[in-house]
Design an enzyme around this catalytic site. Structure first.
Site, PDB file in Angstrom:
ATOM      1  N   GLY A  93       0.787  -1.238   0.000  1.00 30.25           N
ATOM      2  CA  GLY A  93       0.000   0.000   0.000  1.00 30.25           C
ATOM      3  C   GLY A  93       0.812   1.278   0.000  1.00 30.25           C
ATOM      4  N   SER A  94       2.065   1.225  -0.506  1.00 24.30           N
ATOM      5  CA  SER A  94       2.847   2.473  -0.483  1.00 24.30           C
ATOM      6  C   SER A  94       2.303   3.490  -1.490  1.00 24.30           C
ATOM      7  CB  SER A  94       4.330   2.202  -0.724  1.00 24.30           C
ATOM      8  OG  SER A  94       4.571   1.777  -2.041  1.00 24.30           O
ATOM      9  N   ASN A  95       1.739   3.019  -2.600  1.00 24.42           N
ATOM     10  CA  ASN A  95       1.115   3.971  -3.536  1.00 24.42           C
ATOM     11  C   ASN A  95      -0.176   4.532  -2.957  1.00 24.42           C
ATOM     12  OD1 ASN A  95       2.542   4.332  -6.246  1.00 24.42           O
ATOM     13  ND2 ASN A  95       2.730   2.133  -5.876  1.00 24.42           N
TER      14      ASN A  95
ATOM     15  N   MET B 227      -3.112  -7.086  -7.739  1.00 20.92           N
ATOM     16  CA  MET B 227      -2.459  -8.122  -8.535  1.00 20.92           C
ATOM     17  C   MET B 227      -3.452  -9.139  -9.099  1.00 20.92           C
ATOM     18  SD  MET B 227       0.376  -6.714  -8.457  1.00 20.92           S
ATOM     19  CE  MET B 227       1.807  -7.640  -8.968  1.00 20.92           C
ATOM     20  N   ARG B 228      -4.647  -8.689  -9.435  1.00 24.89           N
ATOM     21  CA  ARG B 228      -5.621  -9.573 -10.101  1.00 24.89           C
ATOM     22  C   ARG B 228      -6.132  -8.899 -11.355  1.00 24.89           C
ATOM     23  NH1 ARG B 228      -8.366 -13.853  -7.936  1.00 24.89           N
ATOM     24  NH2 ARG B 228     -10.370 -13.406  -8.858  1.00 24.89           N
TER      25      ARG B 228
ATOM     26  N   ASN C 145      -4.086   2.311 -13.827  1.00 27.18           N
ATOM     27  CA  ASN C 145      -3.150   1.407 -13.154  1.00 27.18           C
ATOM     28  C   ASN C 145      -1.751   2.012 -13.185  1.00 27.18           C
ATOM     29  OD1 ASN C 145      -2.289  -1.075 -11.949  1.00 27.18           O
ATOM     30  ND2 ASN C 145      -1.468  -1.715 -13.931  1.00 27.18           N
TER      31      ASN C 145
ATOM     32  N   HIS D 189       2.238   0.708 -13.273  1.00 27.19           N
ATOM     33  CA  HIS D 189       3.029  -0.503 -13.509  1.00 27.19           C
ATOM     34  C   HIS D 189       4.514  -0.153 -13.403  1.00 27.19           C
ATOM     35  CE1 HIS D 189       3.832  -4.527 -14.888  1.00 27.19           C
ATOM     36  NE2 HIS D 189       4.814  -3.994 -15.591  1.00 27.19           N
TER      37      HIS D 189
HETATM   38  C1  GAR Z   1       4.092  -1.246  -7.118  1.00 33.43           C
HETATM   39  O1  GAR Z   1       5.451  -1.290  -7.487  1.00 33.43           O
HETATM   40  C2  GAR Z   1       3.203  -1.258  -8.349  1.00 33.43           C
HETATM   41  O2  GAR Z   1       3.716  -0.521  -9.416  1.00 33.43           O
HETATM   42  C3  GAR Z   1       3.174  -2.741  -8.643  1.00 33.43           C
HETATM   43  O3  GAR Z   1       3.020  -3.345  -7.394  1.00 33.43           O
HETATM   44  C4  GAR Z   1       3.675  -2.543  -6.411  1.00 33.43           C
HETATM   45  C5  GAR Z   1       2.699  -2.270  -5.293  1.00 33.43           C
HETATM   46  O4  GAR Z   1       3.331  -1.615  -4.240  1.00 33.43           O
HETATM   47  N1  GAR Z   1       2.125  -3.091  -9.564  1.00 33.43           N
HETATM   48  C6  GAR Z   1       2.217  -4.049 -10.479  1.00 33.43           C
HETATM   49  O5  GAR Z   1       3.196  -4.759 -10.595  1.00 33.43           O
HETATM   50  C7  GAR Z   1       1.002  -4.213 -11.373  1.00 33.43           C
HETATM   51  N2  GAR Z   1       1.261  -5.124 -12.453  1.00 33.43           N
HETATM   52  P1  GAR Z   1       2.486  -0.863  -3.124  1.00 33.43           P
HETATM   53  O6  GAR Z   1       1.452  -1.880  -2.587  1.00 33.43           O
HETATM   54  O7  GAR Z   1       3.500  -0.506  -2.071  1.00 33.43           O
HETATM   55  O8  GAR Z   1       1.820   0.336  -3.750  1.00 33.43           O
END
Ligand code: GAR
Length: 204
Positions: free
Chosen positions: A12-14, A89-90, A111, A113
Site C-alpha cells: 500500500g505504499s502507492n 495483482m488480479r 493502473n 506498472h
Molecule cells: C508497485 O510497485 C506497483 O507498481 C506494482 O506493485 C507494487 C505495489 O506496491 N504493480 C504491479 O506490478 C502491477 N502489475 P504498493 O502496494 O506498495 O503500492
C-alpha cells in the site's frame, strides 16, 4: 474533485502516497473506499489509520465472476469517477470493467506498472528489468483494458540504473518515482479528465 476507489493487494505504499497528496492538497480527490483481495494486506491498515472505508475479500472458494460481483455490490454504494489500481495483482474481467466504461469508450480504470510498458509486463517487473540488465528503469501509468498491462499509456517516467545498484536500491528508486508520478497523474485527470486516443497500430 474526483471520487475514487483504490484497489490494493499488499504493502500500500502507492495508496499512502495518494492519501498524502490528498491531505497536502496536491490531489483534488476523495477516496471513497479501499478494496483488497487480501485481508492481510498491510495497505488496509494504512487505509484504516486514515479513517477510510475498506473492503477486503479473498477470492478463495469463489470463481472470478462471484468475487467481482461482490466487489461490484460494494462499489455500487458509492458514486465513483475512477477506479485506481495501486498494486492490485488480479486481472479484472471484461464483465466487471464494462461497469466503468466512459463515454469515450475506454474504461475509467487507471493502473500503475513498475516498468516502461510494453517492456516487462506481469509481476516482479523491477526484478525482471534489473535481471535483464537495463540501464534505464521506469514507471508507467496507463488505462486498463481487457488484456494485462496493455491499455493506453497516460504517463511514463524513466529512472537510471546505477552500476552499483542492487535490486533493492533500484526498486526503491522506482517506488519513489511511483509515489510522485501517480498522484501527479491523478491530479491531471482530476483537472482535465482522460483524453483517450486509440493506440497506433505498429504493423500497418
Ligand atoms: C508497485 O510497485 C506497483 O507498481 C506494482 O506493485 C507494487 C505495489 O506496491 N504493480 C504491479 O506490478 C502491477 N502489475 P504498493 O502496494 O506498495 O503500492
Amino acid at each position: 474533485m474526483i471520487h475514487i476507489a483504490v484497489f490494493i493487494s499488499g504493502r500500500g505504499s502507492n495508496l499512502n502516497a495518494i492519501i498524502q497528496a490528498i491531505s497536502d492538497k496536491r490531489l483534488d480527490a476523495k477516496i471513497e473506499t479501499v478494496i483488497s483481495n487480501d485481508k492481510d494486506a498491510a495497505g488496509l491498515l494504512i487505509a484504516e489509520q486514515h479513517g477510510l472505508n475498506t473492503y477486503a475479500l479473498s477470492p478463495k472458494g469463489m470463481n472470478r465472476a462471484q468475487h467481482e460481483e461482490k466487489i461490484l455490490e460494494h462499489l455500487n454504494q458509492f458514486k465513483l469517477d475512477y477506479l485506481v489500481l495501486a498494486g492490485y495483482m488480479r486481472l479484472l474481467s471484461p464483465d466487471f470493467l464494462k461497469h466503468f466504461k466512459s463515454e469515450h469508450g475506454h474504461y475509467n480504470v487507471v493502473n500503475i506498472h513498475p516498468s516502461l510498458l510494453p517492456a516487462f509486463p506481469g509481476t516482479d517487473s523491477y526484478k525482471q528489468a534489473f535481471d535483464y540488465g537495463v540501464k534505464v528503469g521506469g514507471v508507467t501509468v496507463h488505462l486498463i483494458d481487457e488484456s494485462m498491462d496493455r491499455g493506453i499509456i497516460i504517463a511514463q517516467e524513466p529512472f537510471p540504473r546505477f552500476p552499483d545498484d542492487t535490486l533493492e536500491t533500484f526498486t526503491q528508486r522506482g517506488l519513489s518515482v511511483e509515489h510522485s508520478l501517480y498522484p501527479a497523474v491523478l491530479q491531471q485527470i482530476a483537472k482535465h479528465g482522460i483524453e483517450s486516443k486509440p493506440k497506433q497500430k505498429l504493423n500497418k
